[in-house]
Enzyme design. Structure first.
Site, PDB file in Angstrom:
ATOM      1  CE1 TYR A 143       4.131   4.550  -0.960  1.00  0.00           C
ATOM      2  CE2 TYR A 143       5.360   3.998   0.756  1.00  0.00           C
ATOM      3  CZ  TYR A 143       4.213   4.190   0.226  1.00  0.00           C
ATOM      4  OH  TYR A 143       3.152   4.227   0.928  1.00  0.00           O
ATOM      5  CG  ASP A 238       6.044  -0.845  -7.259  1.00  0.00           C
ATOM      6  OD1 ASP A 238       6.324  -0.497  -6.090  1.00  0.00           O
ATOM      7  OD2 ASP A 238       5.014  -0.495  -8.265  1.00  0.00           O
ATOM      8  CE  LYS A 266       0.842   5.597  -7.698  1.00  0.00           C
ATOM      9  NZ  LYS A 266       0.499   6.462  -6.820  1.00  0.00           N
TER      10      LYS A 266
HETATM   11  P1  KE4 Z   1      -0.984   2.396  -3.083  1.00  0.00           P
HETATM   12  O1  KE4 Z   1      -1.141   1.358  -2.091  1.00  0.00           O
HETATM   13  O2  KE4 Z   1      -0.712   3.849  -2.219  1.00  0.00           O
HETATM   14  O3  KE4 Z   1      -2.180   2.451  -4.012  1.00  0.00           O
HETATM   15  O4  KE4 Z   1       0.218   2.311  -3.858  1.00  0.00           O
HETATM   16  C1  KE4 Z   1       1.375   2.097  -3.249  1.00  0.00           C
HETATM   17  C2  KE4 Z   1       2.724   2.276  -4.247  1.00  0.00           C
HETATM   18  C3  KE4 Z   1       3.218   1.161  -4.735  1.00  0.00           C
HETATM   19  N1  KE4 Z   1       4.371   1.319  -5.573  1.00  0.00           N
HETATM   20  C4  KE4 Z   1       4.690   2.719  -6.268  1.00  0.00           C
HETATM   21  C5  KE4 Z   1       5.718   2.799  -7.177  1.00  0.00           C
HETATM   22  C6  KE4 Z   1       4.010   3.872  -5.710  1.00  0.00           C
HETATM   23  O5  KE4 Z   1       4.395   5.101  -6.033  1.00  0.00           O
HETATM   24  C7  KE4 Z   1       2.874   3.647  -4.695  1.00  0.00           C
HETATM   25  C8  KE4 Z   1       2.037   4.775  -4.123  1.00  0.00           C
HETATM   26  N2  KE4 Z   1       2.645   5.931  -4.501  1.00  0.00           N
HETATM   27  C9  KE4 Z   1       2.588   7.306  -3.538  1.00  0.00           C
HETATM   28  C10 KE4 Z   1       3.018   8.600  -4.237  1.00  0.00           C
HETATM   29  N3  KE4 Z   1       4.244   8.414  -4.683  1.00  0.00           N
HETATM   30  C11 KE4 Z   1       0.939   7.348  -3.239  1.00  0.00           C
HETATM   31  C12 KE4 Z   1       0.444   8.792  -2.439  1.00  0.00           C
HETATM   32  C13 KE4 Z   1      -0.045   8.256  -1.379  1.00  0.00           C
HETATM   33  O6  KE4 Z   1       0.810   7.474  -0.531  1.00  0.00           O
HETATM   34  O7  KE4 Z   1      -1.177   9.054  -0.825  1.00  0.00           O
END
Ligand code: KE4
Length: 426
Positions: A143, A238, A266
């Site tokens: 993701y 990523d 994060k």
């Molecule tokens: P954000 O746009 O949510 O800040 O980051 C996206 C993203 C990009 N790359 C990786 C490897 C990620 O894990 C994420 C976001 N992770 C999720 C939880 N696995 C965020 C939680 C959510 O969607 O509320």
């Protein structure tokens, strides 16, 4: 008696789709309803009904020092008194950029954004501009945020809600994305051979954490590095989750791989909305205003977010947080494995540093297909059995748990006892 959380959730659903501002919070994968949090301190959080939990989600990664670490709160409080946002360069942006380029040598230049999604989206645009190509290779279950072209066989919330391909993404966008099983080197080589000179980049979570947690095979990441070089494609790591968590230099330091571009998020925001992307200067210099690739953001490099992120990163370094995470992680792993063995639970437990996952499925679990063998009904029962004992794990089988430097040995011992009881109840 109706809990305050359920009253709030009822009200929330009137005004917010699904009652949540991000789908993974909805507890749908565990057939439940979310609690509402009032505050957190260290490894603990409290809900609106006064219940205390040991938190193993940590805001999905950012809370690496635990909740409300004094150094971060003080830094934000002090920065706020000087103004909240200017849209004018501020000194903290330079300090943050310098730190990122120093700690992650593959990043020669970096730009701040406001989320991991913006970071990966911008890496993709840069890669397409730099190579003049359109196709992207990603991996099933990884993701990378809700970027149109990357919501193809994606993990995290899309997988949790059983729709790895989102509605609303034009087929033309999805057609430019080739999603392959993780850890399958032959299919990567075949994809390059079948799309010769059309692949702009390969984007990968070096340690996939959005379909549960599983590890790259011994030579998988070095094979990606080699194949990208051979085919003049860019390698994008990523590291939104692994960056500054798995080590001071992220996963790329541990695996000794230099990607062309890296996405971060994060941890670098200390809990405030921050993402970043960067890499080889000749690529990143393609960005406006110097180059032809447009990318922008009103709040990018915001002084409060920079103050929070810098305070968190410098504190991590000061206390050698990575060593502390390894130590508490080792204790957590030992106690978890003994709880699983003693209860003869059919669980594949994966852990790397401060990241872990209990798959309710037999191993080996190497990719999305094997992760999907997990028994979601039993996982849901385990989740709720732990929750009622004050242990908050991620409310989905397809997520990763996080330890922080604020988790104490007694927290881990209490968690292990709760897990043991929960496993016996299944
Ligand atoms: P954000 O746009 O949510 O800040 O980051 C996206 C993203 C990009 N790359 C990786 C490897 C990620 O894990 C994420 C976001 N992770 C999720 C939880 N696995 C965020 C939680 C959510 O969607 O509320």
């Amino acid at each position: 008696m109706t809990s305050r959380s359920s009253e709030l959730f009822h009200a929330a659903q009137k005004y917010i789709p699904g009652g949540v501002n991000s789908p993974v919070r909805a507890f749908r994968n565990v057939n439940g309803a979310p609690f509402f949090v009032t505050h957190g301190k260290g490894a603990k959080i409290w809900d609106v009904d006064g219940k205390e939990y040991i938190d193993y989600v940590g805001s999905w990664g950012p809370a690496i020092l635990g909740h409300a670490p004094k150094v971060v709160v003080d830094a934000v409080r002090e920065a706020a008194t000087r103004g909240l946002s200017f849209g004018i360069p501020n000194p903290l942006e330079v300090e943050m950029a310098e730190l990122i380029c120093d700690w992650i040598p593959s990043i020669e230049k970096v730009r701040m954004v406001n989320s991991g999604t913006e970071a990966t989206m911008s890496c993709i645009r840069l890669a397409r501009a730099f190579t003049g190509r359109d196709r992207i290779i990603k991996f099933d279950g990884c993701y990378h945020g809700h970027v149109d072209g990357l919501l193809v066989k994606a993990g995290s919330g899309v997988l949790t809600h059983g729709r790895p391909d989102s509605a609303g993404v034009p087929q033309a966008f999805a057609d430019l994305t080739i999603s392959l099983p993780f850890n399958n080197a032959n299919l990567v080589r075949e994809a390059f051979a079948e799309n010769r000179r059309e692949i702009a980049a390969v984007i990968v979570e070096p340690v996939p954490a959005n379909a549960g947690l599983y590890l790259p095979g011994d030579d998988f990441l070095s094979m990606l590095r080699k194949e990208c070089k051979l085919n003049d494609a860019l390698l994008i790591f990523d590291e939104v989750i692994t960056g500054f968590r798995l080590s001071r230099g992220g996963a790329q330091e541990i695996y000794g791989i230099k990607p062309d571009l890296t996405a971060l998020g994060k941890v670098i925001g200390g809990g405030l909305p921050v993402g970043a992307f960067g890499g080889r200067a000749e690529i990143v210099d393609q960005l406006s205003p110097d180059g032809p690739v447009y990318q922008a953001g009103t709040l990018s490099g915001n002084p409060l977010a920079m103050a929070a992120g810098l305070a968190q990163l410098r504190e991590l370094e000061r206390i050698n947080g990575w060593k502390l995470l390894e130590e508490i992680g080792t204790q957590f792993e030992q106690l978890t494995r003994s709880a699983i063995n003693d209860t003869k639970a059919n669980i594949s437990f994966h852990q790397v540093g401060s990241m872990f996952c209990l798959f309710f499925a037999p191993g080996p679990i190497l990719d999305l297909a094997s992760a999907r063998r997990s028994d979601l009904k039993i996982f849901a029962r385990f989740f709720h059995a732990c929750l009622k004992r004050g242990i908050y794990f991620a409310p989905s089988q397809f997520e990763t748990g996080f330890l922080s430097t604020a988790h104490l040995p007694e927290d881990v011992e209490r968690t292990s006892s709760a897990m043991r009881e929960a496993l016996r109840e299944l």
